[in-house]
Design a protein around this motif. Sequence first.
Motif, short mmCIF file in Angstrom:
data_model
loop_
_atom_site.label_atom_id
_atom_site.label_comp_id
_atom_site.label_asym_id
_atom_site.label_seq_id
_atom_site.Cartn_x
_atom_site.Cartn_y
_atom_site.Cartn_z
N ALA A 288 1.26 -1.66 0.08
CA ALA A 288 -0.17 0.11 0.33
C ALA A 288 0.90 1.34 0.32
O ALA A 288 0.51 2.29 -0.69
CB ALA A 288 -0.50 -0.02 1.07
N HIS A 289 1.88 1.45 0.31
CA HIS A 289 3.41 2.08 0.26
C HIS A 289 3.70 2.50 -1.24
O HIS A 289 5.15 2.97 -0.80
CB HIS A 289 3.82 1.70 1.01
CG HIS A 289 3.29 2.26 2.95
ND1 HIS A 289 3.04 3.64 3.15
CD2 HIS A 289 2.81 1.32 3.64
CE1 HIS A 289 2.05 3.91 4.32
NE2 HIS A 289 2.38 2.42 4.66
N ASP A 290 3.34 1.88 -2.11
CA ASP A 290 4.30 1.61 -3.59
C ASP A 290 4.52 3.51 -3.74
O ASP A 290 5.58 3.07 -5.12
CB ASP A 290 3.49 0.76 -4.61
CG ASP A 290 3.85 -0.21 -4.26
OD1 ASP A 290 4.58 -0.66 -3.11
OD2 ASP A 290 2.97 -1.38 -5.11
N GLY A 291 3.59 4.06 -3.40
CA GLY A 291 3.66 5.40 -3.50
C GLY A 291 4.37 6.97 -2.55
O GLY A 291 5.04 7.59 -2.89
N ASP A 292 4.98 6.23 -1.68
CA ASP A 292 6.10 6.45 -1.05
C ASP A 292 7.60 5.80 -0.80
O ASP A 292 8.17 5.35 -2.00
CB ASP A 292 5.51 5.95 0.59
CG ASP A 292 4.11 6.20 0.80
OD1 ASP A 292 3.17 7.35 -0.08
OD2 ASP A 292 3.22 5.72 1.68
N HIS A 293 8.46 6.11 0.06
CA HIS A 293 9.89 5.73 0.52
C HIS A 293 9.99 4.56 0.68
O HIS A 293 9.98 5.09 2.16
CB HIS A 293 10.48 7.30 0.46
CG HIS A 293 11.81 7.56 0.40
ND1 HIS A 293 12.77 7.83 -0.78
CD2 HIS A 293 12.29 6.92 1.76
CE1 HIS A 293 13.55 7.45 -0.32
NE2 HIS A 293 14.03 6.83 0.91
N GLY A 294 9.85 3.81 0.13
CA GLY A 294 10.25 1.87 1.09
C GLY A 294 11.38 1.88 0.49
O GLY A 294 12.57 2.57 0.17
N PHE A 295 10.84 0.36 0.12
CA PHE A 295 12.12 -0.62 0.22
C PHE A 295 12.59 -0.83 -1.31
O PHE A 295 13.69 -1.69 -1.04
CB PHE A 295 12.41 -1.77 0.50
CG PHE A 295 11.96 -2.10 2.35
CD1 PHE A 295 13.35 -2.71 2.65
CD2 PHE A 295 11.33 -1.79 3.12
CE1 PHE A 295 13.53 -3.37 4.00
CE2 PHE A 295 11.73 -2.11 4.12
CZ PHE A 295 12.41 -2.97 5.14
N ASN A 296 12.07 0.45 -1.54
CA ASN A 296 12.70 -0.28 -3.16
C ASN A 296 14.19 1.80 -3.28
O ASN A 296 14.61 1.59 -3.91
CB ASN A 296 11.57 0.44 -3.75
CG ASN A 296 11.01 -1.36 -4.50
OD1 ASN A 296 12.21 -1.63 -5.13
ND2 ASN A 296 10.27 -1.60 -3.99
N ALA A 297 12.50 2.71 -3.63
CA ALA A 297 13.24 3.82 -2.94
C ALA A 297 14.73 4.44 -2.36
O ALA A 297 15.32 5.41 -2.22
CB ALA A 297 12.17 5.24 -3.28
N CYS A 298 14.94 3.69 -1.23
CA CYS A 298 15.18 3.48 -0.48
C CYS A 298 16.97 3.36 -1.07
O CYS A 298 18.38 4.27 -0.41
CB CYS A 298 15.82 2.84 1.09
SG CYS A 298 15.48 0.80 0.30
N ARG A 299 17.21 3.28 -2.04
CA ARG A 299 18.16 3.05 -2.63
C ARG A 299 18.73 3.80 -3.62
O ARG A 299 19.88 4.82 -4.05
CB ARG A 299 18.58 2.03 -3.90
CG ARG A 299 17.58 0.20 -3.48
CD ARG A 299 17.83 -0.70 -4.17
NE ARG A 299 16.48 -0.74 -4.63
CZ ARG A 299 16.37 -1.59 -5.35
NH1 ARG A 299 17.10 -2.96 -5.69
NH2 ARG A 299 14.68 -1.29 -6.11
N THR A 300 17.91 5.38 -4.05
CA THR A 300 18.34 5.71 -4.50
C THR A 300 19.40 7.18 -4.01
O THR A 300 18.89 7.34 -5.02
CB THR A 300 16.09 6.84 -4.86
OG1 THR A 300 15.60 7.52 -3.89
CG2 THR A 300 15.99 5.82 -5.78
N PRO A 301 19.27 7.47 -2.06
CA PRO A 301 20.30 8.51 -2.38
C PRO A 301 21.87 7.98 -2.85
O PRO A 301 22.58 8.89 -3.18
CB PRO A 301 20.66 8.53 -0.38
CG PRO A 301 18.67 7.93 -0.77
CD PRO A 301 18.58 7.03 -1.95
#
Length: 413
Positions: A288-301
């Motif tokens: 439900a958090h696909d549009g949030d900063h989760g276990f995928n986007a945590c790699r963007t930094p």
Amino acid sequence: MIRWPFVRTAAVAVLLAGLAGCGPRAPVATVRTPVRAPAGFYAHDVIRPSVDRAVMRERLVGYYREWKAAFVRPGCGAGSLRIHSPDAAYPAVAEAQGYGMLGAASMAALDPGARELFDGILRFVLAHPSSNDADLMAAELDARCTPQHGGDSATDGDMDIAYALLLADRTWGSTGRYDYRLLAVRRIRAIRRSTVHPDSGLMLLGDWSTDGTRLYGTSRTSDWNPVYFRAFGAATGDPAWTQIAAAHRAAIDRLQRGYSPRTGLMPDFVEGAGDTVRPVTGRVLETAHDGDHGFNACRTPWRLGLDALLSGDAVSTAAARRTTRWFRSVTGDDPARVGSGYTLDGTAYRGEGDDAFWAPLAVSAMTDPDAQPWLDALWRRLAASRVDPGDYFGDTLRLQVMIIVSGNYPASD
């Protein structure tokens, strides 16, 4: 790729000691000098940890050995090795093999067995092609190395595999058992034809995402690797990669300015293109958090920070610094206070401090001249950490970060 962040399995007693003798030794006609980071670390870093470089290298090597012992396994074939992923949906995923190949190529100057490890994983990758595009890898395999869910690809794994092959070509040359450059170019062309949206120029989720499917307009932000786009264009001579890079730069800028101007946080998944790119709403693929900063986007930094360090790109640098400054403001320079999931306005929805969230912040920190206390605190925590055999994802991201922050990351061109 679905993650199970709270699964922690017991260590399986399969330790490949040293790896110096694992797998066949590739004959080499010409060995190139391993690529080393320059004395200043990277062309566009502005700060580095306040620790002697030799001390950082020693800790990196120790952690890397622990990581190999915990996660390198036989790969269902003679001379084949794989990276074990106990906390992913399946014990062998393409993403993990890409990380393993990146790690081995990056550690060539510090590990005499790095090429054997690299070639063992590569053998596993080549033995498990995607059912849709044979020049890509099947994304998920079970304990018997049988492809699951139709055997199609996941974009992030193939991008890392392709870039690692470019690193291998520069480090070892391509005159041994495998022609790394040929394999890299072949995979890059497959990525271009099967996992890039022809209209938006953004990365697709995999070669299964085709016109008419439900998620055809969806993209995963952690697949947005500007360093790779440049390298892929240089390796293939394909000018499309310049346009692909530009599309992603514009999307990064729009998302941060329009949806996270204060925090700089990126969402896991987006939809649309150009001026209409936006975070998805609710569950589209994983949670439900696909549009949030989760276990995928945590790699963007890590991804965008690395581009800022190597290229000095204005968009990547601004993105890295915006995120760095927000995390400093909410944690008081204490990495232990980083949560494991945020809405884009900065509201934490999971408090557990998973390594996958705080460790990548160290790469972005190197771009910010004011972030020395933060970078030093992050390095201290990196250096003090030990490998958890049940936490492949966090431990493997930490290894990638330690390689970069200690000044041991090579460039592909």
